[in-house]
Design a protein around this motif. Sequence first.
Motif, mmCIF file in Angstrom:
data_model
loop_
_atom_site.group_PDB
_atom_site.id
_atom_site.type_symbol
_atom_site.label_atom_id
_atom_site.label_comp_id
_atom_site.label_asym_id
_atom_site.label_seq_id
_atom_site.Cartn_x
_atom_site.Cartn_y
_atom_site.Cartn_z
ATOM 1 N N UNK A 1 33.850 43.860 34.495
ATOM 2 C CA UNK A 1 34.718 44.551 35.452
ATOM 3 C C UNK A 1 34.020 44.754 36.792
ATOM 4 N N UNK A 2 32.759 45.189 36.746
ATOM 5 C CA UNK A 2 32.011 45.410 37.982
ATOM 6 C C UNK A 2 31.677 44.101 38.665
ATOM 7 N N UNK A 3 31.820 42.983 37.943
ATOM 8 C CA UNK A 3 31.596 41.656 38.498
ATOM 9 C C UNK A 3 32.570 41.368 39.636
ATOM 10 N N UNK A 4 33.749 41.953 39.582
ATOM 11 C CA UNK A 4 34.776 41.756 40.610
ATOM 12 C C UNK A 4 35.184 43.107 41.189
ATOM 13 N N UNK A 5 34.193 43.976 41.391
ATOM 14 C CA UNK A 5 34.458 45.363 41.796
ATOM 15 C C UNK A 5 35.185 45.456 43.128
ATOM 16 N N UNK A 6 34.823 44.634 44.102
ATOM 17 C CA UNK A 6 35.425 44.758 45.429
ATOM 18 C C UNK A 6 36.932 44.517 45.362
ATOM 19 N N UNK A 7 37.340 43.465 44.627
ATOM 20 C CA UNK A 7 38.765 43.167 44.524
ATOM 21 C C UNK A 7 39.505 44.228 43.717
ATOM 22 N N UNK A 8 38.894 44.661 42.587
ATOM 23 C CA UNK A 8 39.557 45.669 41.762
ATOM 24 C C UNK A 8 39.619 47.026 42.462
ATOM 25 N N UNK A 9 38.620 47.344 43.260
ATOM 26 C CA UNK A 9 38.662 48.583 44.034
ATOM 27 C C UNK A 9 39.860 48.573 44.977
ATOM 28 N N UNK A 10 40.139 47.419 45.569
ATOM 29 C CA UNK A 10 41.310 47.299 46.436
ATOM 30 C C UNK A 10 42.594 47.467 45.628
ATOM 31 N N UNK A 11 42.645 46.874 44.436
ATOM 32 C CA UNK A 11 43.830 47.016 43.582
ATOM 33 C C UNK A 11 44.075 48.485 43.227
ATOM 34 N N UNK A 12 42.997 49.200 42.911
ATOM 35 C CA UNK A 12 43.142 50.621 42.567
ATOM 36 C C UNK A 12 43.699 51.393 43.751
ATOM 37 N N UNK A 13 43.165 51.146 44.944
ATOM 38 C CA UNK A 13 43.636 51.856 46.129
ATOM 39 C C UNK A 13 45.081 51.499 46.471
ATOM 40 N N UNK A 14 45.527 50.322 46.039
ATOM 41 C CA UNK A 14 46.919 49.907 46.240
ATOM 42 C C UNK A 14 47.821 50.357 45.086
ATOM 43 N N UNK A 15 47.258 51.146 44.149
ATOM 44 C CA UNK A 15 48.000 51.685 42.998
ATOM 45 C C UNK A 15 48.559 50.582 42.095
ATOM 46 N N UNK A 16 47.875 49.472 42.000
ATOM 47 C CA UNK A 16 48.334 48.401 41.120
ATOM 48 C C UNK A 16 47.970 48.715 39.669
ATOM 49 N N UNK A 17 48.813 48.282 38.760
ATOM 50 C CA UNK A 17 48.478 48.293 37.342
ATOM 51 C C UNK A 17 47.894 46.921 36.985
ATOM 52 N N UNK A 18 46.874 46.917 36.142
ATOM 53 C CA UNK A 18 46.232 45.650 35.813
ATOM 54 C C UNK A 18 45.524 45.753 34.472
ATOM 55 N N UNK A 19 45.091 44.610 33.972
ATOM 56 C CA UNK A 19 44.254 44.543 32.776
ATOM 57 C C UNK A 19 43.035 43.696 33.118
ATOM 58 N N UNK A 20 41.907 44.055 32.528
ATOM 59 C CA UNK A 20 40.650 43.357 32.804
ATOM 60 C C UNK A 20 40.072 42.806 31.515
ATOM 61 N N UNK A 21 39.706 41.534 31.548
ATOM 62 C CA UNK A 21 38.989 40.908 30.441
ATOM 63 C C UNK A 21 37.540 40.720 30.863
#
Length: 396
Positions: A1-21
Amino acid sequence: MLDIAAELDRWVREDREFAVASVVAVGGSAPRRPGAALAVDSEGTAIGSVSGGCVEGAVYDLCVQALQDGTTVRERFGYSDEDAFAVGLTCGGTIEVLVTPVPADAPDRAVLAAALSGAARGEATALARVAAGPPELRGRALLVRPDGSYEGSLAGLSEDGPSENGSGGPGGRAELDRTAAAEARAMLDVGRTGTLDISEDGSHCPGGVTLFVESSVPPPRMIVFGAVDFAAALVRTGKFLGYHVTVCDARPVFATRTRFPEADDIVVDWPHRYLERTGTDDRTVLCVLTHDAKFDVPLLTEALRRPAAFIGAMGSRRTHEDRDRRLREAGLTDQDLARLHSPIGLDLGARTPEETALSIAAEIIATRHGGTGAPLTGARFPIHREGDFQGTAAAG
């Protein structure tokens, strides 16, 4: 998850729902290391990778399913004669993947958000998640900081549970958080990502809970000494490889932002004086390109007596022999000099600054992973090795 932290941090701030493998374990000739991640949001957008293409489709489907049913799952993909070209790793390895849904109302969403935000800012961060254990604990998350403080609860404890520093909590499961935080902090100290087993009461007895701990640490440093033409190409290569790159030269006319626009830092100082006052660790790469004794000898005398992952110096074989003699006269031992890669780089027949930078980078990578530098064609050794720089690992 932390491997793609920058992109996922943006998703969180945009209130997106997601799943991480996330890749939690590998075996054989697997293409990615633990910590590699692929994420899919509720619109079907995907980022990241867990296998370089071998099983991406199947993992994508797992993420979509996890978003639909809200269930954390752990799946293993491997090679077999029957399905070599179906769902599996045709390279012959195996990977185990932890798929975690992060809907808007996920109980650990705030913890995950804090971990992603910290990692995206380059802060040292460890994220521990339950990869296997009681169903009610699976997927729970704990954010651990370098000072040992933590947020969240693997045990699912709320206001009656542990505080940020882990005090209180009903039953033996409060110890799970404290033990997990201590173990994750130890892994963070060395930048390691991987799994560990502890019991629900926090002991290390067989059975219980398998934790997947991702460590995200600031980029390793590459310090390039000598503001020469070769240095500009090496700076670009170092940035491409993910290093925080510093250029140091005593000559202000050469050590300029115009000549090195991609460098993170440009220092005008005598190289040995700068090295004396800056920090290095077991991940630091030092590249000495000055090939001038008045710079090289005091600099390498200092460098070879401090922690570093790689120390290399440019120059002809005659320059190397003269440098070796001067360093011995300065008091360095055979053991000290054994750490020096000189002349720097692998034999690629390099001529241009870009080719030379590539040969230097190739030697750094080979040293890091225990590679031979030999062609893979006809080779009998494993392509992927476990070797790494001392004190480093995949930093998720």
